[in-house]
Design a protein around this motif. Structure first.
Motif, mmCIF file in Angstrom:
data_model
loop_
_atom_site.group_PDB
_atom_site.id
_atom_site.type_symbol
_atom_site.label_atom_id
_atom_site.label_comp_id
_atom_site.label_asym_id
_atom_site.label_seq_id
_atom_site.Cartn_x
_atom_site.Cartn_y
_atom_site.Cartn_z
ATOM 1 N N GLY A 1 0.826 -1.188 0.000
ATOM 2 C CA GLY A 1 0.000 0.000 0.000
ATOM 3 C C GLY A 1 0.867 1.247 0.000
ATOM 4 O O GLY A 1 2.059 1.192 -0.300
ATOM 5 N N LEU A 2 0.288 2.380 0.385
ATOM 6 C CA LEU A 2 1.013 3.643 0.363
ATOM 7 C C LEU A 2 1.803 3.887 1.641
ATOM 8 O O LEU A 2 2.612 4.808 1.694
ATOM 9 C CB LEU A 2 0.045 4.804 0.118
ATOM 10 C CG LEU A 2 -0.765 4.734 -1.184
ATOM 11 C CD1 LEU A 2 -1.575 6.005 -1.364
ATOM 12 C CD2 LEU A 2 0.124 4.483 -2.383
ATOM 13 N N GLY A 3 1.549 3.094 2.677
ATOM 14 C CA GLY A 3 2.380 3.133 3.868
ATOM 15 C C GLY A 3 2.225 4.355 4.757
ATOM 16 O O GLY A 3 3.128 4.667 5.541
ATOM 17 N N GLN A 4 1.102 5.040 4.690
ATOM 18 C CA GLN A 4 0.880 6.149 5.616
ATOM 19 C C GLN A 4 0.626 5.649 7.038
ATOM 20 O O GLN A 4 0.972 6.334 8.000
ATOM 21 C CB GLN A 4 -0.302 6.998 5.142
ATOM 22 C CG GLN A 4 -0.056 7.761 3.858
ATOM 23 C CD GLN A 4 1.022 8.816 4.010
ATOM 24 O OE1 GLN A 4 1.231 9.368 5.099
ATOM 25 N NE2 GLN A 4 1.729 9.090 2.928
ATOM 26 N N TRP A 5 0.027 4.483 7.141
ATOM 27 C CA TRP A 5 -0.223 3.874 8.447
ATOM 28 C C TRP A 5 0.290 2.444 8.445
ATOM 29 O O TRP A 5 0.195 1.743 7.420
ATOM 30 C CB TRP A 5 -1.727 3.865 8.762
ATOM 31 C CG TRP A 5 -2.337 5.224 8.885
ATOM 32 C CD1 TRP A 5 -1.798 6.314 9.489
ATOM 33 C CD2 TRP A 5 -3.614 5.640 8.394
ATOM 34 N NE1 TRP A 5 -2.651 7.391 9.402
ATOM 35 C CE2 TRP A 5 -3.778 6.993 8.739
ATOM 36 C CE3 TRP A 5 -4.630 4.992 7.695
ATOM 37 C CZ2 TRP A 5 -4.918 7.725 8.419
ATOM 38 C CZ3 TRP A 5 -5.772 5.711 7.369
ATOM 39 C CH2 TRP A 5 -5.915 7.076 7.736
ATOM 40 N N PRO A 6 0.843 1.964 9.563
ATOM 41 C CA PRO A 6 1.268 0.567 9.631
ATOM 42 C C PRO A 6 0.061 -0.360 9.707
ATOM 43 O O PRO A 6 -1.014 0.035 10.162
ATOM 44 C CB PRO A 6 2.090 0.517 10.924
ATOM 45 C CG PRO A 6 1.520 1.618 11.771
ATOM 46 C CD PRO A 6 1.109 2.701 10.815
#
Length: 233
Positions: free
Chosen positions: A106-111
């Protein structure tokens, strides 16, 4: 929002997802001036950016990446400028998603990871209540309302640790057939919902209005974008 107030300018990211017209109409009905586009300057200049998504995690992420949506989101958040993800637009903000045994980044804004709901009936389709934190701004005045969900996958844990003195993100939960999952996140400038506010009637309209009230008014599009442009290399 008062009639005298300048309408907030919102860009709905046009990355090829379905259902975007209903998102545009719902935002317009809530009082926004809305443009459906993937144009970089418009997306950076807008008071708010909305990232919709329907369908599969991997394909939605590919579509967002193809139009540079990941860089637009990063750039806006670096400047403290609001972004709203909807449905799969929430899911792709996490590190990864696993669908049909295939794990995609994914985009990796949240773990954390998006996984299939553990319920006897999937997809979860229809109206459901949510459990919003008391400090919520997104659900102010609509904490007891029902919202429209349609999904088979979700973020079923919250793994983000507090960072220094920064306020902890506000996480709203819902439950389907005994399985708890994240229904919404309010994380400074980054907000997202698993449900579809544009399909959630008066409650969804009120939620979009709540989000619009949090948006800055940034003047002209050209002036607002100027400070966010990346240097030429």
């Amino acid at each position: 929002m008062s009639a005298e107030a300048t309408a907030p300018r919102v860009v709905v990211l046009d990355h090829g997802s379905g259902n975007v017209r209903s998102v545009v109409r719902a935002l317009e009905a809530a009082g926004a001036e809305v443009e459906l586009t993937a144009d970089r300057k418009s997306a950076l200049a807008a008071d708010g950016l909305v990232v919709p998504g329907v369908g599969a995690f991997a394909s939605t992420c590919e579509q967002v990446l193809a139009v540079g949506g990941d860089r637009l989101i990063e750039r806006r958040l670096a400047g403290g400028l609001p972004v709203l993800g909807i449905c799969v637009g929430l899911q792709i903000l996490f590190d990864a998603g696993t669908e049909h045994g295939v794990r995609s980044a994914g985009l990796g804004q949240w773990p954390g990871e998006i996984t299939r709901l553990e319920a006897s009936v999937v997809p979860h389709m229809g109206w459901n209540t949510v459990e919003a934190p008391t400090e919520t701004r997104l659900f102010a005045g609509i904490e007891e309302e029902r919202f429209y969900f349609v999904h088979s996958y979700a973020a079923r844990t919250w793994e983000m640790e507090p960072i220094g003195s920064l306020p902890a993100p506000l996480v709203t939960w819902a439950e389907h057939d005994g399985d708890r999952f994240i229904a919404a996140v309010e994380n400074a400038a980054l907000t997202a919902t698993q449900f579809h506010p544009e399909k959630s009637g008066e409650a969804g309209a009120a939620l979009l209005s709540n989000w619009l009230r949090t948006l800055p008014r940034r003047g002209t599009a050209a002036g607002a974008a100027e400070g966010l442009e990346e240097p030429v290399r």
